[in-house]
Write an enzyme that holds these catalytic residues in place. Structure first.
Site, PDB file in Angstrom:
ATOM      1  N   PRO A 112      81.999 -59.323 -55.637  1.00  0.00           N
ATOM      2  CA  PRO A 112      81.789 -58.578 -56.972  1.00  0.00           C
ATOM      3  C   PRO A 112      81.598 -59.592 -58.222  1.00  0.00           C
ATOM      4  O   PRO A 112      82.398 -60.477 -58.232  1.00  0.00           O
ATOM      5  CB  PRO A 112      83.026 -57.629 -57.008  1.00  0.00           C
ATOM      6  CG  PRO A 112      83.334 -57.504 -55.683  1.00  0.00           C
ATOM      7  CD  PRO A 112      83.328 -59.094 -55.093  1.00  0.00           C
ATOM      8  N   LYS A 113      80.788 -59.079 -58.945  1.00  0.00           N
ATOM      9  CA  LYS A 113      80.814 -59.951 -60.436  1.00  0.00           C
ATOM     10  C   LYS A 113      81.595 -59.127 -61.337  1.00  0.00           C
ATOM     11  O   LYS A 113      81.423 -57.931 -62.046  1.00  0.00           O
ATOM     12  CB  LYS A 113      79.307 -59.904 -61.001  1.00  0.00           C
ATOM     13  CG  LYS A 113      79.056 -60.619 -62.379  1.00  0.00           C
ATOM     14  CD  LYS A 113      78.091 -60.682 -62.756  1.00  0.00           C
ATOM     15  CE  LYS A 113      77.821 -61.545 -64.183  1.00  0.00           C
ATOM     16  NZ  LYS A 113      78.693 -60.891 -65.213  1.00  0.00           N
TER      17      LYS A 113
END
Length: 348
Positions: free
Chosen positions: A34-35
């Protein structure tokens, strides 16, 4: 390749950068994560001291004393982590609360550290027990990070291990469900060492959405010949709530140079004493100049479709891009609820 250095701390590397791309890369050489929508932070502990550095090299330790305090309680005393700072909120994380920390008053920072404590989300391990791991390929560093987290994070409420996967399905799921603390997906090359200061080993993918917004005002661009006048530099965007109040939600500066003169003339004809009836553009902050805080209200007459990647705290988090003007749409049709459903295609 690793190297041992025990008499003094290993110099911190520059943070690895990400290249923005429009589709998720595929293949066995990629790891997906995930960013996180927070502050990137390189964290070092060496003996009884902990330091924190932003991606640009700025000292973050004074703004997040609870992180440095927690770092020196972990059961190992020589390590360097790459990760993200985030502050939990009711729904995910709050970027606004992070921004509140960047303040000159130490008393305020100490108070916020107690009221809204931050987390450190680790996604890479660069040094452990005097051994430089940055020369290892990511697949090996990830195994060592997971081992480090299992030993050190279990008893800490401040540190978390960022999830990672080699499955494309997981990357797609993270991308489609972004929000509340994430704003996309990061893909990293498993076969490369830590790419300090360059973008060769990491790519970022964001889900871009569109929204139809009311033009509620504008700012002039800089004009050395006539300060405060000249051509439009940016548009102030608004959306209506269910009560009919027009809220300022952000701005867009992506105006084509060839269109600025005509747009300036068009909007100057509909200047008004007031436009936004709900939230209005904020007062100047300590980072603002007089020029950057001045804006001109206009009657809510024009609608523009913009592309954005993240909306939180009642406004667009990053810069927006003009997609097209919408003369076919009434300003009162531009409501907040569209943000739950509008999206543009991205190759998954």
């Amino acid at each position: 390749m690793t190297k041992q250095l025990t008499s003094r701390p290993i110099p911190l590397p520059e943070a690895m950068e990400a290249r923005a791309v429009s589709e998720i890369p595929r293949g066995r050489t990629w790891q997906y994560e995930p960013k996180w929508d927070g502050f990137r932070c390189i964290l070092r502990r060496y003996q009884d001291a902990a330091t924190m550095r932003s991606k640009s090299g700025q000292d973050l330790g004074r703004y997040f004393p609870e992180i440095t305090a927690a770092a020196i309680t972990l059961p190992e005393s020589d390590y360097v982590l790459d990760g993200e700072l985030a502050i939990p909120a009711k729904r995910g994380f709050s970027f606004d609360n992070l921004l509140q920390r960047i303040h000159p008053a130490e008393s305020r920072i100490r108070r916020l550290a107690v009221e809204t404590p931050a987390l450190y989300i680790a996604f890479d391990l660069l040094v452990r027990n005097g051994i430089d791991l940055a020369g290892m390929k990511l697949s090996d560093r990830r195994r060592k990070l997971e081992d480090f987290a299992k030993k050190c994070f279990a008893q800490s409420s401040t540190f978390r291990l960022s999830p990672a996967s080699t499955k494309l399905a997981d990357a797609r799921r993270w991308l489609m469900t972004n929000g509340g603390g994430t704003d996309g997906v990061v893909a990293k090359r498993l076969d490369l060492p830590y790419q300090a200061g360059n973008r060769e080993g990491m790519q970022k993918i964001k889900m871009h959405r569109t929204a139809d917004c009311v033009v509620g005002g504008f700012r002039y661009g800089e004009s050395p010949q006539s300060p405060g006048k000249g051509l439009i530099g940016s548009l102030l965007l608004g959306l209506y709530d269910d009560e009919g109040l027009l809220h300022h939600v952000g701005f867009t500066s992506g105006i084509k140079a060839a269109e600025k003169k005509g747009l300036t003339e068009k909007l100057e004809k509909i200047k008004a004493e007031r436009s936004f009836t709900g939230n209005t553009p904020g007062a100047p902050s300590r980072w603002s100049t007089k020029r950057s805080s001045e804006w001109v209200p206009v009657r809510p007459k024009f609608v523009v479709e913009i592309s954005y990647d993240h909306f939180s705290g009642g406004r667009f988090r990053h810069g927006t891009t003009i997609v097209r003007w919408r003369p076919d749409k009434r300003p009162t049709q531009c409501k907040m609820d569209q943000l739950k459903t509008s999206s543009r295609g991205i190759r998954l």
